[in-house]
Enzyme design. Structure first.
Site, PDB file in Angstrom:
ATOM      1  N   THR A 181      38.474 -14.756  78.252  1.00 10.46           N
ATOM      2  CA  THR A 181      38.901 -14.135  76.997  1.00 10.46           C
ATOM      3  C   THR A 181      40.376 -13.775  77.030  1.00 10.46           C
ATOM      4  OG1 THR A 181      36.692 -13.232  76.674  1.00 10.46           O
ATOM      5  CG2 THR A 181      38.467 -12.218  75.431  1.00 10.46           C
ATOM      6  N   SER A 187      36.275 -15.334  70.900  1.00  9.55           N
ATOM      7  CA  SER A 187      35.199 -16.322  70.869  1.00  9.55           C
ATOM      8  C   SER A 187      35.717 -17.750  70.741  1.00  9.55           C
ATOM      9  CB  SER A 187      34.253 -16.010  69.700  1.00  9.55           C
ATOM     10  OG  SER A 187      33.642 -14.751  69.885  1.00  9.55           O
ATOM     11  N   THR A 463      29.440  -8.019  70.882  1.00  9.01           N
ATOM     12  CA  THR A 463      30.622  -8.867  70.748  1.00  9.01           C
ATOM     13  C   THR A 463      31.031  -9.586  72.022  1.00  9.01           C
ATOM     14  OG1 THR A 463      32.005  -6.873  71.021  1.00  9.01           O
ATOM     15  CG2 THR A 463      31.633  -7.657  68.776  1.00  9.01           C
ATOM     16  N   GLU A 465      30.271 -12.068  75.444  1.00  4.37           N
ATOM     17  CA  GLU A 465      29.496 -13.298  75.638  1.00  4.37           C
ATOM     18  C   GLU A 465      29.292 -14.013  74.298  1.00  4.37           C
ATOM     19  OE1 GLU A 465      28.660 -14.721  78.386  1.00  4.37           O
ATOM     20  OE2 GLU A 465      29.114 -13.136  79.812  1.00  4.37           O
ATOM     21  N   ASP A 467      30.815 -13.325  70.058  1.00  2.00           N
ATOM     22  CA  ASP A 467      30.593 -12.445  68.916  1.00  2.00           C
ATOM     23  C   ASP A 467      29.344 -12.895  68.164  1.00  2.00           C
ATOM     24  OD1 ASP A 467      31.035 -12.161  65.774  1.00  2.00           O
ATOM     25  OD2 ASP A 467      32.065 -10.485  66.752  1.00  2.00           O
TER      26      ASP A 467
END
Length: 720
Positions: A181, A187, A463, A465, A467
């Site tokens: 991330t 995502s 949110t 792993e 969203d």
């Protein structure tokens, strides 16, 4: 699925429209008598008895041994969160707990036997989910270390990587971060800004974050403890970007100091999970050997030539991410555990806490109030549905990762299942915990009773792993893809018939659907009216029909997307984004209902089967009730039948289930050391017993004061 009139009369408001292709009208049939209904009538006069042990065994599922082993550990105080600890103390305690898990040998199940594991993927996830009972921070930090960092090395790397880095990852010698991330891309992993550029002259990768939004963010183990990371970056060689790949990058030396070119920040205090040292990382021209590329799905030789066993860049990317789907599997299961904990606390408290006089000098326990039942029992039913669905999910995961059912189709199904169930369970857990908190009043707000902290810790589950809203869009697109494949060769006449009838005969037979008959047989009777929709086949019909219809409607609205320029197609999808998400949610709910129904079919004990049938009906009819507007607008239910569903829930299902509420939570097999909420482990019961004994003693000794209201009533009676 269009419904048809079956009596000669004028249509009523709320009935399905009469299509041109309806069959000749027939006399109104009597209300259907299902096996389920007969069974209910047999037990109407006597309450069924539950076999709690058998029910608990079924809920534990295939990996009961792994779950119970983990739960046994979680009874120990050293694995429990100390509510008064500050952030620094929490972080150190959780790191120590991970060391204890290594000592107990409870973290290696999914890894190869050559590294001390058991190649037991389902057992690993099952045992991991139960760590939440000790401390959610410990569970998630464990997930970072072994479910993400070590698993990325295992699934994205090859044998040299396994031998070099897995042993230290497994025994915690090298705490690791999973650096996917970014601040600017959550995502949307395919668009991360971090680059890994191959330098042929030195045979090295240059890892670089070119701007602030490309910093890796929200990473567990990054702020303090991490010594290495699996970093996801755009692989660039010979001037070509081959998309996102994973690289092993050392972060800190033995003293905990960042290595040259690496920097970072502490994310600091969060809304929950403060036992995890989340932080940010950035890289400035950091060099690592070419062989640090985790190259199961893509390799670069010393000349900078890129090769991959998967030629399609898009398919390669999704295959790489698919190997890490276990994070979503475990979040789904952890939310089931959290929901079991919250409902246990609330149901126990509601069964003991008394409030307001019943008119006979007795205060009423909260769970005897219908509104309290409406708050808790449907959520208890939802928890059971989530639990059974998760076991199906876990079986699918284990089949793929063990290699028993590891095909492209199976992996695609697993990823779709993960994207469907993870959003529903994470949202549901937050709702269940919050309702449990409110149902426990001020007591539920005390930290000693765990509910507020539990909700704070699980907030982020919605949110990370992936969203939830993004995941559900993936599910909807898969449903549309399947739909288009089904009708790829259909001519205009077939499609027109499908649109007119909502679901053609092939789908009717495949899904077990049949038409609902709405007629004057309602007669204003709740029992007869709900008789058409309460049995298993009718619930399946209504729930499946909604999904099929929503997919068909979406497909019609998005049909032109493939012929539009990319920008216009994206705009078209955006206009229907909410419908995409609602369709995927309906699909996920249907999966949960089907899992509950399949589990019900395996129940042998008569009492368990009856009570679980009522509980399944509460879940299924609750889903229909939640979406009554859709069913009425689309002509699937008349107004009267819609009202009958609500009446049946309130007047029949809730009273039937109320006597079994405690036993249904007892079947979760949570011990007092797991619950650790004063109001659910004896304190409230002791208070209530003390109060009742006090008043009984006063009355027995003739010392109870006369109530002023009684005195006034007596005077009024004498005067009259």
């Amino acid at each position: 699925m269009a419904t048809r009139e079956s009596s000669v009369r004028e249509p009523r408001t709320g009935d399905a429209p009469v299509a041109e292709h309806t069959e000749p009208a027939q006399p109104a049939p009597a209300a259907p008598v299902s096996a389920q209904r007969v069974e209910e009538e047999k037990t109407e006069g006597s309450a069924p008895q539950l076999d709690v042990a058998a029910l608990g065994e079924q809920l534990m599922g295939r990996w009961a041994e792994s779950r119970r082993a983990s739960r046994e550990l979680m009874r120990r105080e050293e694995f429990h969160r100390i509510p008064t600890d500050d952030m620094d103390a929490q972080r150190e305690r959780v790191l120590g707990q991970l060391g204890l898990l290594v000592d107990q040998g409870s973290v290696h199940r999914a890894f190869p036997k050559e590294f001390g594991g058991e190649d037991d993927h389902g057992g690993f996830i099952a045992s991991f989910e139960e760590l939440l009972l000790g401390d959610p921070s410990m569970q998630i930090k464990s997930g970072v270390q072994w479910g993400l960092y070590a698993s990325a090395i295992l699934h994205l790397g090859t044998q040299p990587h396994h031998r070099a880095w897995l042993p230290d990852a497994l025994d915690l010698s090298t705490p690791g971060a999973f650096a996917m991330t970014e601040t600017g891309h959550g995502s949307d992993v395919s668009a991360v800004g971090t680059t890994a550029t191959y330098d042929e002259s030195s045979d090295e990768w240059i890892i670089h974050t070119p701007f602030r939004a490309a910093w890796k963010d929200y990473l567990g183990n990054a702020a303090l403890h991490g010594r290495a990371a699996v970093v996801f970056a755009q692989l660039i060689t010979r001037g070509v970007n081959h998309g996102v790949h994973a690289f092993y990058v050392p972060l800190r030396d033995e003293s905990g100091t960042f290595l040259p070119g690496i920097g970072g920040e502490d994310d600091g205090l969060k809304g929950g999970l403060n036992g995890i040292d989340n932080g940010r990382l950035h890289f400035t021209q950091v060099r690592v050997p070419r062989t640090n590329l985790l190259n199961r799905y893509g390799s670069v030789d010393e000349n900078g030539v890129y090769t991959s066993p998967i030629t399609s860049p898009g398919r390669r990317f999704f295959t790489m991410l698919g190997t890490l789907v276990q994070g979503r599997v475990s979040l789904d299961g952890a939310c089931v555990v959290a929901s079991k904990l919250a409902t246990t606390i609330a149901v126990r408290y509601g069964s003991e806490r008394r409030q307001f006089d019943d008119g006979d000098d007795n205060e009423v326990v909260l769970l005897d109030y219908q509104r309290h039942q409406r708050r808790l029992l449907p959520r208890l039913a939802q928890t059971y549905a989530m639990s059974f669905a998760h076991e199906v999910f876990l079986e699918k995961f284990d089949g793929v990762f063990s290699g028993r059912t590891d095909t492209d189709s199976d992996r695609e199904d697993l990823e779709t299942l993960a994207a469907a169930l993870k959003p529903l369970s994470t949202w549901a857990a937050l709702d269940i915990i919050q309702e449990a908190r409110e149902a426990c009043g001020g007591q539920g707000f005390l930290a000693a009773n765990r509910l507020t902290q539990l909700r704070a810790d699980l907030d982020i589950y919605a949110t990370f792993e992936g969203d939830n809203n993004v995941l559900l869009q993936l599910v909807a697109k898969r449903l549309l893809t399947d739909y288009s494949r089904t009708f790829a060769k259909a001519d205009a006449g077939v499609m027109a018939h499908y649109v007119a009838d909502q679901v053609n005969e092939a789908v009717v037979h495949r899904s077990g659907l049949r038409r609902l008959v709405q007629s004057v047989a309602d007669f204003g009777s709740t029992a007869r009216s709900v008789g058409y929709v309460r049995d298993t086949a009718s619930q399946r019909q209504l729930l499946t029909d909604r999904v099929e219809t929503m997919v068909a409607e979406l497909a019609g609205k998005l049909r032109s997307a493939s012929k539009l320029p990319k920008k216009d197609a994206a705009a078209l999808f955006n206009r229907h984004q909410n419908a995409l998400i609602e369709t995927a949610k309906a699909h996920g709910e249907l999966l949960q209902w089907e899992a509950f129904t399949e589990a019900l079919a395996r129940v042998e004990h008569e009492g368990n089967r009856q009570v679980l049938t009522w509980l399944r009906d509460l879940f299924g009819l609750g889903l229909i009730e939640k979406n009554l507007a859709w069913y009425v607008i689309h002509g699937r239910l008349s107004d009267h039948r819609a009202q009958a569903i609500t009446d049946y829930i309130d007047d029949r299902l809730l009273p039937r289930l109320r006597p079994h509420a405690l036993e249904l939570t007892d079947a979760f097999e949570l011990r007092d050391e797991h619950i650790r909420a004063d109001i659910a482990t004896g304190e409230e019961r002791a208070r209530q017993e003390e109060a009742r004994e006090y008043y009984a003693s006063l009355r027995a000794r003739g010392l109870a004061p006369i109530d002023e209201k009684d005195l006034l009533a007596a005077k009024k009676k004498r005067a009259g």
